[in-house]
Design a protein around this motif. Structure first.
Motif, PDB file in Angstrom:
ATOM      1  N   SER A 154       0.814  -1.210   0.000  1.00 34.09           N
ATOM      2  CA  SER A 154       0.000   0.000   0.000  1.00 34.09           C
ATOM      3  C   SER A 154       0.848   1.261   0.000  1.00 34.09           C
ATOM      4  O   SER A 154       0.329   2.359  -0.220  1.00 34.09           O
ATOM      5  N   GLU A 160       0.813   0.385  -5.178  1.00 29.93           N
ATOM      6  CA  GLU A 160      -0.210   1.384  -5.447  1.00 29.93           C
ATOM      7  C   GLU A 160      -0.798   1.202  -6.844  1.00 29.93           C
ATOM      8  O   GLU A 160      -2.007   1.347  -7.042  1.00 29.93           O
ATOM      9  N   GLY A 164      -4.458  -0.462  -6.604  1.00 31.70           N
ATOM     10  CA  GLY A 164      -5.430   0.532  -7.052  1.00 31.70           C
ATOM     11  C   GLY A 164      -6.208   0.098  -8.279  1.00 31.70           C
ATOM     12  O   GLY A 164      -7.411   0.334  -8.388  1.00 31.70           O
ATOM     13  N   ARG A 171      -8.799   2.322   0.016  1.00 28.41           N
ATOM     14  CA  ARG A 171      -7.603   1.731   0.609  1.00 28.41           C
ATOM     15  C   ARG A 171      -7.920   0.723   1.714  1.00 28.41           C
ATOM     16  O   ARG A 171      -7.053  -0.052   2.101  1.00 28.41           O
ATOM     17  N   TRP A 174      -7.312  -2.446   0.144  1.00 32.99           N
ATOM     18  CA  TRP A 174      -5.889  -2.735   0.022  1.00 32.99           C
ATOM     19  C   TRP A 174      -5.372  -3.368   1.307  1.00 32.99           C
ATOM     20  O   TRP A 174      -4.560  -4.293   1.278  1.00 32.99           O
ATOM     21  N   ASP A 178      -2.484  -6.354   2.495  1.00 38.44           N
ATOM     22  CA  ASP A 178      -1.185  -5.778   2.830  1.00 38.44           C
ATOM     23  C   ASP A 178      -0.615  -6.423   4.096  1.00 38.44           C
ATOM     24  O   ASP A 178      -1.202  -6.288   5.171  1.00 38.44           O
TER      25      ASP A 178
END
Length: 261
Positions: A154, A160, A164, A171, A174, A178
């Motif tokens: 992230s 990203e 994304g 996020r 994400w 992560d």
């Protein structure tokens, strides 16, 4: 999609005992052949008696527009997640593929493999994948290690771009993939995670990998003090680096797979 599976000699010589499995996840642009040919897991798989499963890194020839436009996104770069954004969400579902399709199929096709006794490792994008799979599925994998992993996707350009595009702008989605977020809520046993990182790795110097972020995040988690990060002087990001430390990782996993003291 291709897959390679290495069976140690014990698979053919031990009649009753089932063989544990080490899953190896490859990095950006790789196929299952890279590690099969250049990482040298085979001697240690034979020494300890575990199989090595090498999945692919993405769907192949899915025909998604843009999947072959860049080396770090699309083909060879599926980031081991289940995409939720169009046009990726139909084909780019590596997380479900590995857990729900590939591992069960390998277990049913090779009945002497024990897919209830597995560990996981990987390199770069695959190192991220190994950490992510382990932290999300602590009862599925007995142990985890990584070579130069993308430890905080992230917070780096590769992550990203891929997170994304595959998951959208939210996020919080994400964070579900992560490792530096997942470690904070880890619910499994307190076991070390072994990581090797070369200090001459160009991607490390460019802050694409950031294993220290995982160590820092673990300070507020059940794995505090258990991210065993080895920064090794002079090593780069190549398979020469992986081959130099594969013995250490195989010895580490053999312990948790019940194959050594």
């Amino acid at each position: 999609m291709a897959v390679n599976l290495y069976l140690p000699h014990q698979y053919f010589t031990q009649d009753s005992k089932k063989i544990p499995v080490l899953v190896y996840l490859s990095g950006l642009t790789c196929t299952p052949n890279n590690a099969s040919e250049k990482a040298f897991f085979q001697p240690y798989a034979n020494q300890y008696g575990f199989a090595v499963l090498f999945p692919d890194t993405s769907p192949r020839g899915a025909g998604v527009k843009g999947e072959d436009d860049s080396w770090d996104f699309g083909t060879g770069a599926a980031f081991y997640l289940d995409a939720t954004e169009d046009p990726w969400s139909h084909n780019y579902r590596m997380y479900s593929y590995i857990l729900d399709d590939l591992i069960p199929q390998i277990g049913s096709s090779f009945t002497k493999l024990d897919t209830s006794n597995m560990s996981i490792t990987g390199h770069s994008m695959g190192g991220y994948g190994a950490l992510m799979f382990y932290l999300r599925n602590p009862t599925t994998f007995r142990s985890c290690s990584a070579f130069a992993p993308i430890a905080n996707p992230s917070n780096c350009p590769w992550g990203e771009k891929c997170l994304g595009s595959y998951l959208g702008a939210d996020r919080s989605k994400w964070a579900q993939y992560d490792p530096s977020d997942l470690v904070k809520t880890f619910t499994g046993d307190r076991k070390p995670i072994l990581i090797h990182q070369g200090t001459s790795d160009g991607f490390y110097k460019e802050h694409q990998l950031q294993p220290e972020n995982l160590v820092k995040a673990a300070e507020d988690s059940p794995l505090k003090g258990l991210i065993d990060l080895h920064l090794v002087e002079g090593y780069d990001h190549s398979y020469y680096f992986i081959a130099s430390f594969v013995k250490d990782h195989c010895e580490f996993h053999a312990k948790y797979l019940g194959l050594s003291g």
